[in-house]
Design an enzyme around this catalytic site. Sequence first.
Site, PDB file in Angstrom:
ATOM      1  N   ALA A  67      12.237  -2.175  -6.569  1.00 43.73           N
ATOM      2  CA  ALA A  67      12.849  -1.193  -5.691  1.00 43.73           C
ATOM      3  C   ALA A  67      11.726  -0.292  -5.180  1.00 43.73           C
ATOM      4  O   ALA A  67      10.696  -0.148  -5.842  1.00 43.73           O
ATOM      5  CB  ALA A  67      13.878  -0.382  -6.461  1.00 43.73           C
ATOM      6  N   GLY A 112      13.378  -4.472  -9.416  1.00 44.23           N
ATOM      7  CA  GLY A 112      14.413  -4.960  -8.504  1.00 44.23           C
ATOM      8  C   GLY A 112      14.100  -6.341  -7.950  1.00 44.23           C
ATOM      9  O   GLY A 112      15.008  -7.110  -7.617  1.00 44.23           O
ATOM     10  N   GLU A 115      15.310  -8.654 -10.433  1.00 47.15           N
ATOM     11  CA  GLU A 115      16.776  -8.569 -10.441  1.00 47.15           C
ATOM     12  C   GLU A 115      17.388  -9.335  -9.273  1.00 47.15           C
ATOM     13  O   GLU A 115      18.386 -10.038  -9.426  1.00 47.15           O
ATOM     14  CB  GLU A 115      17.200  -7.096 -10.417  1.00 47.15           C
ATOM     15  N   GLU A 135      10.437  -1.061 -15.398  1.00 45.98           N
ATOM     16  CA  GLU A 135      10.994   0.273 -15.099  1.00 45.98           C
ATOM     17  C   GLU A 135      10.677   1.288 -16.184  1.00 45.98           C
ATOM     18  O   GLU A 135      10.528   2.483 -15.916  1.00 45.98           O
ATOM     19  CB  GLU A 135      12.523   0.181 -14.913  1.00 45.98           C
TER      20      GLU A 135
HETATM   21  N1  CO8 Z   1       7.646   0.478  -4.341  1.00 50.20           N
HETATM   22  C1  CO8 Z   1       6.919   0.984  -3.324  1.00 50.20           C
HETATM   23  N2  CO8 Z   1       5.665   0.573  -3.024  1.00 50.20           N
HETATM   24  C2  CO8 Z   1       5.127  -0.382  -3.795  1.00 50.20           C
HETATM   25  C3  CO8 Z   1       5.822  -0.948  -4.882  1.00 50.20           C
HETATM   26  C4  CO8 Z   1       7.157  -0.486  -5.139  1.00 50.20           C
HETATM   27  N3  CO8 Z   1       7.921  -0.997  -6.126  1.00 50.20           N
HETATM   28  N4  CO8 Z   1       5.014  -1.874  -5.475  1.00 50.20           N
HETATM   29  C5  CO8 Z   1       3.856  -1.876  -4.780  1.00 50.20           C
HETATM   30  N5  CO8 Z   1       3.916  -0.976  -3.770  1.00 50.20           N
HETATM   31  C6  CO8 Z   1       2.882  -0.659  -2.785  1.00 50.20           C
HETATM   32  C7  CO8 Z   1       1.735   0.144  -3.406  1.00 50.20           C
HETATM   33  O1  CO8 Z   1       2.054   1.507  -3.482  1.00 50.20           O
HETATM   34  C8  CO8 Z   1       0.622  -0.152  -2.439  1.00 50.20           C
HETATM   35  O2  CO8 Z   1       0.809   0.626  -1.294  1.00 50.20           O
HETATM   36  P1  CO8 Z   1      -0.441   1.472  -0.670  1.00 50.20           P
HETATM   37  O3  CO8 Z   1      -1.382   0.413  -0.162  1.00 50.20           O
HETATM   38  O4  CO8 Z   1       0.177   2.284   0.413  1.00 50.20           O
HETATM   39  O5  CO8 Z   1      -1.023   2.253  -1.789  1.00 50.20           O
HETATM   40  C9  CO8 Z   1       0.884  -1.612  -2.035  1.00 50.20           C
HETATM   41  O6  CO8 Z   1       2.262  -1.849  -2.336  1.00 50.20           O
HETATM   42  C10 CO8 Z   1       0.050  -2.612  -2.813  1.00 50.20           C
HETATM   43  O7  CO8 Z   1       0.254  -2.381  -4.186  1.00 50.20           O
HETATM   44  P2  CO8 Z   1      -0.957  -2.159  -5.231  1.00 50.20           P
HETATM   45  O8  CO8 Z   1      -2.131  -1.569  -4.549  1.00 50.20           O
HETATM   46  O9  CO8 Z   1      -0.400  -1.433  -6.415  1.00 50.20           O
HETATM   47  O10 CO8 Z   1      -1.273  -3.694  -5.599  1.00 50.20           O
HETATM   48  P3  CO8 Z   1      -1.922  -4.239  -6.957  1.00 50.20           P
HETATM   49  O11 CO8 Z   1      -2.263  -5.666  -6.709  1.00 50.20           O
HETATM   50  O12 CO8 Z   1      -2.997  -3.319  -7.433  1.00 50.20           O
HETATM   51  O13 CO8 Z   1      -0.740  -4.161  -8.049  1.00 50.20           O
HETATM   52  C11 CO8 Z   1       1.506  -4.463  -8.832  1.00 50.20           C
HETATM   53  C12 CO8 Z   1       0.397  -4.960  -7.896  1.00 50.20           C
HETATM   54  C13 CO8 Z   1       1.128  -4.689 -10.285  1.00 50.20           C
HETATM   55  C14 CO8 Z   1       2.774  -5.250  -8.503  1.00 50.20           C
HETATM   56  C15 CO8 Z   1       1.724  -2.944  -8.611  1.00 50.20           C
HETATM   57  O14 CO8 Z   1       1.898  -2.713  -7.203  1.00 50.20           O
HETATM   58  C16 CO8 Z   1       2.923  -2.369  -9.298  1.00 50.20           C
HETATM   59  O15 CO8 Z   1       2.911  -2.152 -10.490  1.00 50.20           O
HETATM   60  N6  CO8 Z   1       4.032  -2.095  -8.542  1.00 50.20           N
HETATM   61  C17 CO8 Z   1       5.198  -1.456  -9.061  1.00 50.20           C
HETATM   62  C18 CO8 Z   1       6.002  -2.403  -9.897  1.00 50.20           C
HETATM   63  C19 CO8 Z   1       7.208  -1.691 -10.445  1.00 50.20           C
HETATM   64  O16 CO8 Z   1       7.116  -0.745 -11.182  1.00 50.20           O
HETATM   65  N7  CO8 Z   1       8.409  -2.151 -10.055  1.00 50.20           N
HETATM   66  C20 CO8 Z   1       9.644  -1.575 -10.498  1.00 50.20           C
HETATM   67  C21 CO8 Z   1      10.124  -0.568  -9.511  1.00 50.20           C
HETATM   68  S1  CO8 Z   1      11.588   0.285 -10.052  1.00 50.20           S
HETATM   69  C22 CO8 Z   1      12.849  -0.832  -9.821  1.00 50.20           C
HETATM   70  O17 CO8 Z   1      12.661  -1.867  -9.269  1.00 50.20           O
HETATM   71  C23 CO8 Z   1      14.249  -0.543 -10.270  1.00 50.20           C
HETATM   72  C24 CO8 Z   1      14.368   0.860 -10.579  1.00 50.20           C
HETATM   73  C25 CO8 Z   1      15.669   1.195 -11.163  1.00 50.20           C
HETATM   74  C26 CO8 Z   1      15.640   2.660 -11.306  1.00 50.20           C
HETATM   75  C27 CO8 Z   1      16.944   3.281 -11.242  1.00 50.20           C
HETATM   76  C28 CO8 Z   1      16.693   4.754 -11.046  1.00 50.20           C
HETATM   77  C29 CO8 Z   1      17.893   5.459 -10.680  1.00 50.20           C
END
Ligand code: CO8
Length: 261
Positions: A67, A112, A115, A135
């Site tokens: 997400a 997500g 999921e 998460e």
């Molecule tokens: N949301 C928004 N932007 C994202 C996300 C995300 N989930 N994942 C990556 N991006 C963006 C980064 O911010 C980055 O953007 P920018 O260039 O502007 O900085 C771009 O994508 C590239 O990402 P990275 O530079 O981080 O790439 P890496 O190769 O270094 O890392 C990873 C790749 C490991 C996948 C890393 O991006 C990461 O850990 N991403 C997040 C993964 C994550 O935590 N996902 C779970 C999200 S929460 C969810 O899905 C459900 C939430 C339920 C919550 C309920 C609350 C009410």
Amino acid sequence: MTDYKNILVEQRGNVTLVTLNRPDSLNALNTGVLADLIDAFAAYEADDTQRCAVLTGSGDKAFAAGADIKEMVEKDTAQFFNEDFFAGWTDDFTRRTRKPWIAAVNGFALGGGCEVAMMADFIIASDKARFGQPEIKLGVLPGMGGTQRLVRAVGKAKAMDLCLTGRMMDAAEAEASGLVARVVEHDRLLDEAMEAAALIASMAPLAAMANKEAVDAAFENTLDQGIKYERRLFQVITATDDKTEGMKAFVEKRDPKWTGR
Ligand code: CO8
């Protein structure tokens, strides 16, 4: 074909290919993606020429990295609750799709992303795919069914391991755990998924829907109820022209010609 902001949609014969298309954010799933997917899958469902769909991610790196964290970071509890945040994924996207669809996971399927892949009828993964529910590292928990579907797919031990540690699982581990149906070489992923979809699309469409519905019922019913439900569906499907055609074609040693009736 409708032009969408966050996804690409293409019809290849009787298979609809949907591509998550926010590569700059690793195809993070925001409310715009959800709205586009609901619309595209409703169009797929309504189009009698389309018999199977494939969902994949653009770019070489991610199916979807979760997400969209940037969309959620400033939201407060009242907003999440008031919007019933994430409800659309379950109520409007998956439940209304009775036709089959496959997730072709080409890279990260996290949060997500994992999921949504688990919402598919089955997953075909590239050997570069990584799955996880990270998460907990954001101080939250999955919100689109991850804890529930993951347990059903891989059992409690691995589901707890993934949710509590936030670690990623590679494609081989995902296949060994039963999360994915097949793992293929990265460069072959889309071909393999489209071939599987074309094969499904070549089957009797009502039978495809009934098979999907019966397998899904296994998650909701006791064994006894499920077997009875399957038997009733089987009996109903015998009333179709395609049942007569399919069985006759077998006996006459020829290919069946399905009408979807
Ligand atoms: N949301 C928004 N932007 C994202 C996300 C995300 N989930 N994942 C990556 N991006 C963006 C980064 O911010 C980055 O953007 P920018 O260039 O502007 O900085 C771009 O994508 C590239 O990402 P990275 O530079 O981080 O790439 P890496 O190769 O270094 O890392 C990873 C790749 C490991 C996948 C890393 O991006 C990461 O850990 N991403 C997040 C993964 C994550 O935590 N996902 C779970 C999200 S929460 C969810 O899905 C459900 C939430 C339920 C919550 C309920 C609350 C009410």
